[in-house]
Motif scaffolding. Sequence first.
Motif, short mmCIF file in Angstrom:
data_model
loop_
_atom_site.label_atom_id
_atom_site.label_comp_id
_atom_site.label_asym_id
_atom_site.label_seq_id
_atom_site.Cartn_x
_atom_site.Cartn_y
_atom_site.Cartn_z
N ILE A 1 0.84 -1.20 0.00
CA ILE A 1 0.00 0.00 0.00
C ILE A 1 0.88 1.25 0.00
O ILE A 1 0.60 2.22 -0.70
CB ILE A 1 -0.95 -0.01 1.22
N THR A 2 1.94 1.21 0.79
CA THR A 2 2.88 2.33 0.78
C THR A 2 3.63 2.33 -0.55
O THR A 2 3.95 1.28 -1.09
CB THR A 2 3.86 2.24 1.96
N LYS A 3 3.87 3.52 -1.11
CA LYS A 3 4.30 3.60 -2.51
C LYS A 3 5.83 3.72 -2.61
O LYS A 3 6.36 4.72 -3.09
CB LYS A 3 3.61 4.76 -3.20
N GLU A 4 6.52 2.66 -2.23
CA GLU A 4 7.98 2.63 -2.23
C GLU A 4 8.56 2.93 -3.61
O GLU A 4 9.59 3.58 -3.73
CB GLU A 4 8.46 1.26 -1.75
N TYR A 5 7.91 2.43 -4.65
CA TYR A 5 8.42 2.59 -6.01
C TYR A 5 7.52 3.46 -6.88
O TYR A 5 7.69 3.50 -8.09
CB TYR A 5 8.56 1.22 -6.67
N LEU A 6 6.55 4.11 -6.30
CA LEU A 6 5.59 4.89 -7.08
C LEU A 6 5.51 6.34 -6.60
O LEU A 6 4.44 6.94 -6.53
CB LEU A 6 4.21 4.25 -7.05
N ALA B 1 -2.40 -9.80 2.48
CA ALA B 1 -1.66 -8.85 3.32
C ALA B 1 -1.35 -7.60 2.51
O ALA B 1 -1.14 -7.66 1.30
CB ALA B 1 -0.36 -9.48 3.82
N GLY B 2 -1.31 -6.47 3.19
CA GLY B 2 -0.93 -5.20 2.56
C GLY B 2 0.07 -4.47 3.42
O GLY B 2 -0.15 -4.30 4.62
N VAL B 3 1.19 -4.05 2.82
CA VAL B 3 2.20 -3.30 3.56
C VAL B 3 1.66 -1.90 3.82
O VAL B 3 1.42 -1.14 2.87
CB VAL B 3 3.53 -3.25 2.80
N ALA B 4 1.48 -1.55 5.06
CA ALA B 4 0.73 -0.36 5.45
C ALA B 4 1.42 0.93 5.04
O ALA B 4 2.65 1.02 5.00
CB ALA B 4 0.48 -0.36 6.95
N ASN B 5 0.61 1.95 4.77
CA ASN B 5 1.13 3.29 4.48
C ASN B 5 0.79 4.27 5.59
O ASN B 5 0.77 5.48 5.38
CB ASN B 5 0.60 3.80 3.14
N ILE B 6 0.57 3.76 6.78
CA ILE B 6 0.06 4.56 7.90
C ILE B 6 1.20 5.05 8.77
O ILE B 6 2.16 4.33 9.03
CB ILE B 6 -0.91 3.70 8.73
N GLY B 7 1.09 6.30 9.23
CA GLY B 7 2.08 6.86 10.13
C GLY B 7 1.45 7.87 11.06
O GLY B 7 0.23 7.95 11.20
N SER B 8 2.29 8.69 11.66
CA SER B 8 1.83 9.64 12.67
C SER B 8 1.33 10.95 12.08
O SER B 8 0.85 11.81 12.82
CB SER B 8 2.97 9.93 13.66
N HIS C 1 3.24 11.64 -4.92
CA HIS C 1 2.72 11.34 -6.24
C HIS C 1 1.34 10.71 -6.11
O HIS C 1 1.16 9.74 -5.37
CB HIS C 1 3.64 10.38 -6.99
N LEU C 2 0.38 11.25 -6.83
CA LEU C 2 -0.96 10.66 -6.84
C LEU C 2 -0.88 9.40 -7.70
O LEU C 2 -0.65 9.47 -8.91
CB LEU C 2 -1.97 11.65 -7.42
N ALA C 3 -1.07 8.27 -7.07
CA ALA C 3 -1.07 6.99 -7.78
C ALA C 3 -2.07 6.08 -7.07
O ALA C 3 -1.77 5.50 -6.02
CB ALA C 3 0.31 6.35 -7.80
N TYR C 4 -3.27 5.99 -7.62
CA TYR C 4 -4.30 5.12 -7.07
C TYR C 4 -3.99 3.68 -7.47
O TYR C 4 -3.93 3.35 -8.65
CB TYR C 4 -5.67 5.55 -7.59
N LEU C 5 -3.77 2.84 -6.46
CA LEU C 5 -3.29 1.49 -6.71
C LEU C 5 -4.41 0.48 -6.94
O LEU C 5 -4.14 -0.68 -7.24
CB LEU C 5 -2.40 1.03 -5.56
N GLY C 6 -5.64 0.91 -6.80
CA GLY C 6 -6.75 -0.01 -7.05
C GLY C 6 -6.70 -0.59 -8.45
O GLY C 6 -7.02 -1.77 -8.66
#
Length: 718
Positions: free
Chosen positions: A406-411, A458-465, A416-421
Motif C-alpha cells: 500500500i505504501t508507494k515505495e516505487y511509485l 496482506a498489505g504493507v501499510a502506508n500509515i504513520g503519525s 505522487h498521486l497513484a491510485y493502486l486499485g
Amino acid sequence: MRPILALLLLLLAAMAPSAAQAETGYDLWLRYQPLPEQRRAELRDEARYLVAQGSSDRLKVAAQELVRGMSGLQSGQLAVATSVDAPGAIVLGTPESSALVASLNLPLATLGTEGFLIRSVTMNGQRATVIAANRDVGLLYGVFALLKRAQLGESLRNLDISDRPKLQLRVLNHWDNLDRHVERGYAGQSIWDWQKLPGYKDPRYTDYARANASIGINGTVLTNVNANADVLRPEYIQKVKALAEVFRPYGIKVYLTARFSAPIEIGGMKTADPLDPAVAAWWKAKIDEIYAVIPDFGGFLVKANSEGQPGPNDYKRSHADGANMFADALRPHGGVVMWRAFVYAAENPDDRHKQAYTEFEPLDGKFRDNVLVQVKNGAIDFQPREPFHPLFGAMPKTPLMMEFQITKEYLGFATHLAYLGTMWEEVLQADTFRPRKGATVAKILEKPVDKGAVTGIAGVANIGSDVNWSGSQFDQANWYAYGRFAWDPEAKAEPIARDWARMTWGNDPAVVDPIVSMMMRSREAVVDYMTPLGLTHLMATGHHYGPGPWVADLARPEWNPVYYHKADANGIGFDRTASGSNGLGQYAPPLVRQWGDRKKVPEELLLWFHHVPWEHRTKSGRSVWDELVVRYDRGVDEVKRMQAQWDALRGKIDARRWEEVRDYLAIQHDEAKWWRDASIAYFQSVSKRPLPVGHAAPPHDLEHYKAIRTPYAPGSGE
C-alpha cells in the motif's frame, strides 16, 4: 440479554466529528458530515432510533459507531431505545444476543462468523431496519456497511443486503521498527509509541481500529519484517497486550514478526536450527508465554533467508522446515504462520524473477495447514507494473496469500498521486490458466486448498503519525481500496474509487467525477514516466527515490537497474523467453505462447519478457525508441492534466486539503519531468538515436542527472 444503555450518548458527545478536525484528513472516509437538508430529513425518517440488544464490547462499539455516524449525517442525535415502538428503528443484534432478531428467523446460515445481513422488516407493526449476524463482529461490519450507504446519500428503505468476506485473514503489515522509524514509510513516525505503552493507549489507536474495521481488515502485524527479537521479550509482550485490548472490540487480532535467530539473540542458545529439539522447545515456550498474555494472538509473519535476514537455509534446512517448526508450536492456540516467499540471493546467478518460484514450488504440499506462504503480487518487488507472480496457481496444495504494498515505495512516495486499485484489479483478475482458463489470481486466493484451510491477503501499510495518516490525502484511497479488495478480491477499482471520493470529498458529482477520473488514470501515468513498456526497477539506490537507470556499481547484480533493462547499442529489455533466462517458462503454457511472442505479448510487458532492437515496431507503428519517448511525455502530460482538473475544483473543496493536493501535484509534475528527462538522457546515450519529431530534448546533459543526490529521502534503512 441487556440493552446498550442510553448512557453511551453521553460518551459520544465528545466524539462527534468537527469540521475543523475532519478537514485535515484525520477522519479519513468516516467524516460523517451533515447531508443536504432534504436527504437529512429522509434519513431522520429512516433512522430515528437504535435498539441494540446484547452486552459484548464489540456490540457496544458497533452501537457507538452507528450513533456517531447517523448523528453526524443527520445533524442531530440518533436516539437509543429498548424496544420497537415507532417507525424508523435500527435493530442491532445476533440471534443469541437479541430476542427481536431471533424472532425474525433470518437466513444467516451461509454468512459464517463475519458476514452480516441488513434487511428492511416490520416489527410490532412498525417499519424497521435490522442488522443481524451470527457473531458480533459481523454486526460491526454491518453497521459500517449501512453507514457507507447513508454517507453516499442512498436510501435505507427496502433493503435486503447480505455480505461476507471471501478471505479469512485480511491483514496489514506494518514495517514499523521499535524506534518508531517506518521502513518505506512516508507518513511520519510509527503510530506505535512503544515508550509510552502499556501505560498510555493513545486515542489514535482506537481511531486506527475503527478505520480498519470499516473496511473489514481483521489483523495487524505490528512490527517490521526485518524483525527485531526484542519485541518477544516479556516487557514488550505487555505492550503488545495493550494494543490487542484496544483492537479486540473492533475484530482485529495482533500479529508479530518473528526474528528467526531470536533463540540466539535473546534466548542464549548457540543455534536456531529449526530441527534442533531445543530450538523448537524454546519457540514453543515463547509462544505459550505470548498466548498466556494475549489469548487471541494471531501468530507470526516471518521473513527468512531474504536480504540478509536469518533463516532455515543457514542450517541447510528448507523453508518448510522453518515454517513448520513455528506452525507446530502455534497450532494448539489456533495461530498461523505467514511465511514470506520474497527470496533472492546474490550468489544465485539465475534471473531474480525466477528465484522464489525455484525455491518454493518444489515445497508444495510440505507446509503444515496453518502456514500461509505470503507471495508478492509480482516476482521482483512492488514495481509500478509487473506480471502476476508465477507461484499463483503453481502450488495447489499450499495456502498462498497475496502481499500487496500500500505504501508507494516505487511509485513516488506520498507526493505522487497513484491510485493502486487499478494495479490490484489488474493482478487479481489475471488469468493464471492453472489448472485451466478462468483460474484468476483472485479465485486462487479465495478457494481453500483443503476444506477448512486458511485463506488470506496482506498489505504493507502506508500509515504513520501524520495528521492525515498516510502522508497525503489521496494515499488514504489506497488504504481504503486495499480493505475493499481484501474483503472481495473480485471487486472493481472504479466503484471503490468512487465510493472513497464521495465519502472523502463529498457527494457533488462536479467534484467526484473529476477526482475519480484523476484516480483511474494516475497509476498508468506513473508507469509511463517511470517504467514504460515493461521496464522495471530503474529507481535510484536504496531509498528508491528518483531515476537511476544508469546505476551499475552496486555489490549485488540484481540491485542494479542495468540488470533489469539490459540496454545496449542494439536494443533494450530482459529476455525471459526460452532463448534467455526462461523465466517465462514458470507460467502456464498458454501464457508462455502469448507472452513469448513479440507480436502477441501485451506491450505493457514487452520489455519485461523480451530484449528487442531499438527499431522494433510497436503497435503504434513507432519504433521502441520513439514509443518510449512518447510514453515518457504522455506520463508527464497526464500529471499536467490532473493539475488542471484539480485547479478547477478550487472553492468546491475545503481550502486546506485543496491546497495540500495542489502542492503535491506540483511536486509530482516536477518529479515526473525529472524522471522523463533523466531516463531519455540515459537511454539516448546508449541507443544513439535521435528524438522523435515534436519531443523536446532534456534540458541538461546526462552527467547533470547522474550527479543528483538525495541521501536523506525518507523510508529507507531500518
